[in-house]
Write a protein that holds these residues in place. Structure first.
Motif, mmCIF file in Angstrom:
data_model
loop_
_atom_site.group_PDB
_atom_site.id
_atom_site.type_symbol
_atom_site.label_atom_id
_atom_site.label_comp_id
_atom_site.label_asym_id
_atom_site.label_seq_id
_atom_site.Cartn_x
_atom_site.Cartn_y
_atom_site.Cartn_z
ATOM 1 N N GLY A 1 0.739 -1.104 -0.015
ATOM 2 C CA GLY A 1 0.078 -0.025 0.070
ATOM 3 C C GLY A 1 0.747 1.292 -0.017
ATOM 4 O O GLY A 1 2.055 1.044 0.115
ATOM 5 N N PHE B 1 -3.495 -5.476 1.084
ATOM 6 C CA PHE B 1 -3.231 -4.171 0.554
ATOM 7 C C PHE B 1 -3.989 -3.097 1.413
ATOM 8 O O PHE B 1 -5.067 -3.032 1.368
ATOM 9 C CB PHE B 1 -3.866 -3.815 -1.115
ATOM 10 C CG PHE B 1 -3.364 -2.808 -1.743
ATOM 11 C CD1 PHE B 1 -2.173 -2.823 -2.476
ATOM 12 C CD2 PHE B 1 -4.232 -1.573 -1.661
ATOM 13 C CE1 PHE B 1 -1.912 -1.748 -3.087
ATOM 14 C CE2 PHE B 1 -3.929 -0.476 -2.663
ATOM 15 C CZ PHE B 1 -2.449 -0.497 -3.074
ATOM 16 N N LEU C 1 -2.218 -0.842 -6.905
ATOM 17 C CA LEU C 1 -3.132 -2.092 -6.957
ATOM 18 C C LEU C 1 -3.192 -2.675 -8.212
ATOM 19 O O LEU C 1 -2.961 -3.903 -8.448
ATOM 20 C CB LEU C 1 -4.312 -1.540 -6.489
ATOM 21 C CG LEU C 1 -5.458 -2.893 -6.121
ATOM 22 C CD1 LEU C 1 -4.794 -3.766 -5.310
ATOM 23 C CD2 LEU C 1 -6.596 -2.377 -5.667
ATOM 24 N N ILE D 1 -8.322 -6.024 0.305
ATOM 25 C CA ILE D 1 -8.110 -4.729 0.117
ATOM 26 C C ILE D 1 -8.368 -4.337 1.418
ATOM 27 O O ILE D 1 -9.661 -4.282 1.785
ATOM 28 C CB ILE D 1 -8.880 -3.901 -0.859
ATOM 29 C CG1 ILE D 1 -8.301 -4.375 -2.171
ATOM 30 C CG2 ILE D 1 -8.644 -2.357 -0.843
ATOM 31 C CD1 ILE D 1 -9.124 -3.861 -3.391
ATOM 32 N N ARG E 1 -14.181 0.869 -2.648
ATOM 33 C CA ARG E 1 -14.024 -0.293 -3.762
ATOM 34 C C ARG E 1 -14.570 0.211 -5.130
ATOM 35 O O ARG E 1 -13.621 -0.094 -6.113
ATOM 36 C CB ARG E 1 -15.183 -1.404 -3.179
ATOM 37 C CG ARG E 1 -15.115 -2.397 -4.244
ATOM 38 C CD ARG E 1 -16.010 -3.392 -3.869
ATOM 39 N NE ARG E 1 -17.539 -2.931 -3.534
ATOM 40 C CZ ARG E 1 -18.424 -2.761 -4.402
ATOM 41 N NH1 ARG E 1 -17.947 -2.704 -5.607
ATOM 42 N NH2 ARG E 1 -19.542 -2.268 -3.964
ATOM 43 N N VAL F 1 -12.548 -7.136 -0.098
ATOM 44 C CA VAL F 1 -12.471 -5.831 0.567
ATOM 45 C C VAL F 1 -13.126 -5.712 2.026
ATOM 46 O O VAL F 1 -14.136 -6.316 2.106
ATOM 47 C CB VAL F 1 -13.226 -4.496 -0.170
ATOM 48 C CG1 VAL F 1 -12.902 -3.328 0.323
ATOM 49 C CG2 VAL F 1 -12.873 -4.602 -1.840
#
Length: 245
Positions: free
Chosen positions: A48, A123, A141, A159, A176, A222
């Motif tokens: 990240g 991430f 990403l 994520i 997202r 996510v």
């Protein structure tokens, strides 16, 4: 047939020893290959942008502490440990090799050193300052998702929308959707580059359709978290899904 049998008899013990050695060698090869296939990677990568909270998350996973005063990492933080939340559990629990990869653009190449070993990628996204960094976040990403090794090994990616404990933090759904839109733009621009200019990337998503994470060959999910307050249970669950106890 009789001639063949006669030749075998003439060869005698030497023939049987040779056959035996070859057979044992073959069986050992099959056994070793099977062990390698069953052997699971135990490395989890934290990736990240700088300031997203990767290092705080690393220390929470390992020590259950934020280690206040951490600065931007210039070298990977790397350790093999039991998750802090599992430290009181009894029995044999498999340690996790966690690597906190520096988020600075000049240091991200260090990610490649560990990708081939990765069982999963976490991430981390700064949900508080997401909008000013949405393009840069999507680019990083995108670079990970199009890595040949990530696609070939179908490395799962989580994520993590971090810092959601803050009132002005953006929601997981908003982040997202924004990332999907930004990646869709990147996909269109980068697909126009000749294949010769992209040595280690693969095409992302489904041609002719707006990009969504569900189109990725590897599983992308996510979630929300707050590393600073220790609310990281979804991250721990993801890690243990990839590195079984």
């Amino acid at each position: 047939m009789e001639e063949i049998l006669q030749q075998i008899r003439e060869l005698g013990l030497e023939f049987y020893v040779t056959v035996g050695v070859l057979l044992v060698t073959f069986l050992l090869f099959i056994f070793a290959t099977g062990l390698l296939r069953r052997r699971k990677a135990n490395t989890i990568l934290l990736a990240g942008l700088s300031g997203a909270g990767k290092t705080v998350l690393f220390y929470q996973l390992r020590d259950g502490s934020t280690h206040q005063g951490t600065v931007t990492s210039m070298e990977p933080n790397e350790d093999c440990f039991l998750l802090y939340s599992e430290s009181s559990k009894k029995g044999n629990i498999k340690p996790v090799h966690v690597v906190d990869v520096p988020g600075h653009s000049r240091l991200r190449t260090k990610l490649d050193e560990f990708l081939s070993q990765a069982a999963g990628i976490v991430f981390v996204v700064d949900a508080l300052d997401f909008l000013p960094n949405s393009r840069a976040t999507a680019e990083y990403l995108y670079d990970i998702l199009t890595r040949a090794v990530v696609v070939k090994k179908k490395i799962p990616l989580l994520i993590v929308c971090n810092k959601v404990d803050k009132v002005t933090a953006h929601s997981m759904d908003f982040i997202r959707k924004q990332l999907e839109k930004e990646i869709d733009k990147l996909r269109a621009s980068r697909n126009s580059i000749s294949a010769a200019d992209i040595s280690d990337e693969v095409t992302l998503g489904v041609q002719g359709q707006p990009f969504t994470f569900t189109q990725c060959i590897n599983k992308v999910t996510v979630t929300e978290a707050s590393a600073i307050s220790g609310k990281i249970s979804e991250v721990e669950h993801f890690i243990r899904e990839q590195v079984k106890p």
